[in-house]
Scaffold this motif. Structure first.
Motif, short mmCIF file in Angstrom:
data_model
loop_
_atom_site.label_atom_id
_atom_site.label_comp_id
_atom_site.label_asym_id
_atom_site.label_seq_id
_atom_site.Cartn_x
_atom_site.Cartn_y
_atom_site.Cartn_z
N ARG A 1 2.28 98.09 65.91
CA ARG A 1 1.04 97.61 65.28
C ARG A 1 1.35 96.84 64.00
O ARG A 1 0.76 95.79 63.74
N ILE A 2 2.26 97.38 63.19
CA ILE A 2 2.62 96.70 61.94
C ILE A 2 3.28 95.36 62.24
O ILE A 2 2.99 94.36 61.59
N ALA A 3 4.15 95.33 63.26
CA ALA A 3 4.79 94.06 63.63
C ALA A 3 3.77 93.05 64.12
O ALA A 3 3.84 91.86 63.78
N ALA A 4 2.81 93.50 64.92
CA ALA A 4 1.78 92.60 65.44
C ALA A 4 0.93 92.04 64.30
O ALA A 4 0.63 90.83 64.27
N ILE A 5 0.56 92.89 63.37
CA ILE A 5 -0.22 92.42 62.21
C ILE A 5 0.60 91.41 61.41
O ILE A 5 0.08 90.38 60.97
N GLY A 6 1.88 91.68 61.24
CA GLY A 6 2.74 90.75 60.51
C GLY A 6 2.83 89.40 61.18
O GLY A 6 2.77 88.35 60.52
N ILE A 7 2.98 89.40 62.50
CA ILE A 7 3.07 88.14 63.23
C ILE A 7 1.76 87.36 63.14
O ILE A 7 1.76 86.14 62.89
N ILE A 8 0.65 88.05 63.33
CA ILE A 8 -0.66 87.39 63.26
C ILE A 8 -0.91 86.81 61.88
O ILE A 8 -1.37 85.67 61.74
N VAL A 9 -0.60 87.58 60.85
CA VAL A 9 -0.82 87.11 59.48
C VAL A 9 0.10 85.92 59.18
O VAL A 9 -0.33 84.95 58.54
N ALA A 10 1.34 85.96 59.65
CA ALA A 10 2.26 84.85 59.40
C ALA A 10 1.77 83.57 60.07
O ALA A 10 1.82 82.49 59.47
N VAL A 11 1.29 83.68 61.31
CA VAL A 11 0.79 82.49 62.00
C VAL A 11 -0.46 81.94 61.30
O VAL A 11 -0.57 80.73 61.06
N LEU A 12 -1.40 82.84 60.97
CA LEU A 12 -2.59 82.39 60.27
C LEU A 12 -2.25 81.76 58.92
O LEU A 12 -2.85 80.75 58.53
N ASN A 13 -1.30 82.35 58.23
CA ASN A 13 -0.88 81.83 56.93
C ASN A 13 -0.35 80.40 57.07
O ASN A 13 -0.73 79.51 56.31
N GLN A 14 0.52 80.18 58.05
CA GLN A 14 1.08 78.84 58.25
C GLN A 14 0.01 77.83 58.65
O GLN A 14 0.01 76.70 58.18
N LEU A 15 -0.90 78.25 59.52
CA LEU A 15 -1.98 77.35 59.93
C LEU A 15 -2.87 76.96 58.76
O LEU A 15 -3.24 75.79 58.60
N LEU A 16 -3.20 77.94 57.94
CA LEU A 16 -4.07 77.66 56.79
C LEU A 16 -3.36 76.82 55.74
O LEU A 16 -3.98 75.93 55.13
N ILE A 17 -2.09 77.06 55.51
CA ILE A 17 -1.35 76.26 54.53
C ILE A 17 -1.25 74.81 55.00
O ILE A 17 -1.45 73.87 54.22
N ARG A 18 -0.95 74.61 56.28
CA ARG A 18 -0.81 73.23 56.79
C ARG A 18 -2.14 72.48 56.83
O ARG A 18 -2.16 71.26 56.81
N SER A 19 -3.25 73.23 56.86
CA SER A 19 -4.55 72.56 56.84
C SER A 19 -5.07 72.39 55.41
O SER A 19 -6.19 71.92 55.21
N GLN B 1 -7.25 80.45 51.03
CA GLN B 1 -7.59 81.30 52.16
C GLN B 1 -6.33 81.90 52.79
O GLN B 1 -6.35 83.03 53.29
N ALA B 2 -5.22 81.16 52.74
CA ALA B 2 -3.95 81.70 53.25
C ALA B 2 -3.50 82.90 52.43
O ALA B 2 -3.05 83.90 52.98
N MET B 3 -3.66 82.81 51.12
CA MET B 3 -3.29 83.91 50.25
C MET B 3 -4.18 85.12 50.50
O MET B 3 -3.69 86.26 50.56
#
Length: 64
Positions: free
Chosen positions: A8-26, A31-33
């Motif tokens: 669960r912790i790994a899944a949350i980490g992966i999801i947050v990392a992907v969302l973080n990268q998407l938000l930073i690139r946009s 919102q990424a923070m």
């Protein structure tokens, strides 16, 4: 401790990392923070619950 907690912790980490990268690139760094902080809070609440259970087990083990 179940292996499910680790997954669960790994899944949350992966999801947050992907969302973080998407938000930073946009261009939405704020919102990424906030997304990163929300993920951290969720994981910390899961860990605190497990630590609380550990203390209860130790208390029962030593009859305190």
């Amino acid at each position: 401790m179940d292996i499910d907690l680790v997954f669960r912790i790994a899944a949350i980490g992966i999801i947050v990392a992907v969302l973080n990268q998407l938000l930073i690139r946009s261009g939405r760094e704020d919102q990424a923070m906030m997304t990163t902080l929300a993920g951290l809070i969720v994981v910390l609440s899961m860990i605190v619950r497990q630590i609380s259970d550990l203390f209860v087990v130790i208390k029962d083990l030593f009859h305190l």
